[in-house]
Design an enzyme around this catalytic site. Sequence first.
Site, PDB file in Angstrom:
ATOM      1  N   LYS A  67       0.866  -1.180   0.000  1.00  0.00           N
ATOM      2  CA  LYS A  67       0.000   0.000   0.000  1.00  0.00           C
ATOM      3  C   LYS A  67       0.899   1.226   0.000  1.00  0.00           C
ATOM      4  O   LYS A  67       1.601   1.500   0.983  1.00  0.00           O
ATOM      5  CB  LYS A  67      -0.943   0.008   1.201  1.00  0.00           C
ATOM      6  CG  LYS A  67      -1.910   1.196   1.146  1.00  0.00           C
ATOM      7  CD  LYS A  67      -3.038   1.111   2.149  1.00  0.00           C
ATOM      8  CE  LYS A  67      -2.604   1.447   3.540  1.00  0.00           C
ATOM      9  NZ  LYS A  67      -3.719   1.982   4.368  1.00  0.00           N
ATOM     10  N   ILE A  68       0.873   1.959  -1.096  1.00  0.00           N
ATOM     11  CA  ILE A  68       1.767   3.100  -1.286  1.00  0.00           C
ATOM     12  C   ILE A  68       0.998   4.383  -0.997  1.00  0.00           C
ATOM     13  O   ILE A  68       0.035   4.719  -1.694  1.00  0.00           O
ATOM     14  CB  ILE A  68       2.345   3.118  -2.714  1.00  0.00           C
ATOM     15  CG1 ILE A  68       3.020   1.771  -3.041  1.00  0.00           C
ATOM     16  CG2 ILE A  68       3.312   4.284  -2.877  1.00  0.00           C
ATOM     17  CD1 ILE A  68       4.194   1.402  -2.146  1.00  0.00           C
TER      18      ILE A  68
END
Length: 308
Positions: free
Chosen positions: A171-172
């Site tokens: 998850k960026i």
Amino acid sequence: MSTPQAARYKGVFPVVPTTFNEQGGLDLESQKRCVDFMIDAGSTGLCILANFSEQFVLGDDEREVLARTILEHVAGRVPVIVTTTHFGTQICAARSRRAQDMGAAMVMVMPPYHGATIRVSEAQIHGFYSQLSDAIDIPIMIQDAPVSGTVLSAPFLARMAREIENVAYFKIETAGAASKLRELIAIGGADIEGPWDGEEAITLLADLDAGATGAMTGGAFPDGIRTIVDAYAAGRREEAVAAYARWLPLINYENRQGGILTAKALMKEGGVIACDAPRHPFPAMHPAVRAGLLDAAKRLDPLVLRWA
């Protein structure tokens, strides 16, 4: 490993807020209604005990109660990601094993950090995720978020995906998320099973263009986020662009104004939960912010305002 197109988990996995009563205790009945609403609103899956769940005000015993209560109540209707972040490798591994035993589909974990200054080297981070992977059999999502104050380069993330068996999802949420996702996918290839968007979907369209296949958003309007993600996944980009433009004022209000309390404020307004208060010392939402949030929401008629 699987290619991103063959990922085990895709779609919209919003964060479940933690519901308290006016005295600051856990409200498990509201918690169950919250989960039922989120599933009815189209959540592909759920994430619990995250930062937007106010995990930082929970005791270890309460984490156990919440995880067990929610997983038992979901009862396999959708996959559930459990956040198990902790600085200590052994503690994080033990938390993750318990989550797996209770039925978690995946764990989400930030790199080890404490406060404003306590960080560890890349070698220690690699060892942390390696030992975590050895302790469980379910996927690990690395949460790359500014709150950790830890720089995780795309080459380093790709290397961990290649070298550590269960590290497969990312998850960026850093600045320039789309560019980082694009670089991560280019370097990591088939080892990057799940490149995901975060940060309340404020960069969702750019992140989808960069190759994101999952979105972890706030919990109040998954029905709206689905209109964007589903259209994009079906190859209807123009429809996704229009849906993004439609929902962006509310997405922006959550990301920039209401923050962590947004989902609970909307759920309280719609009668889903009994109380939207945070736990002290986290401040309550200002009435003017609440008014602006409700104005933005009512223009879209999300399910949260009429589900109850």
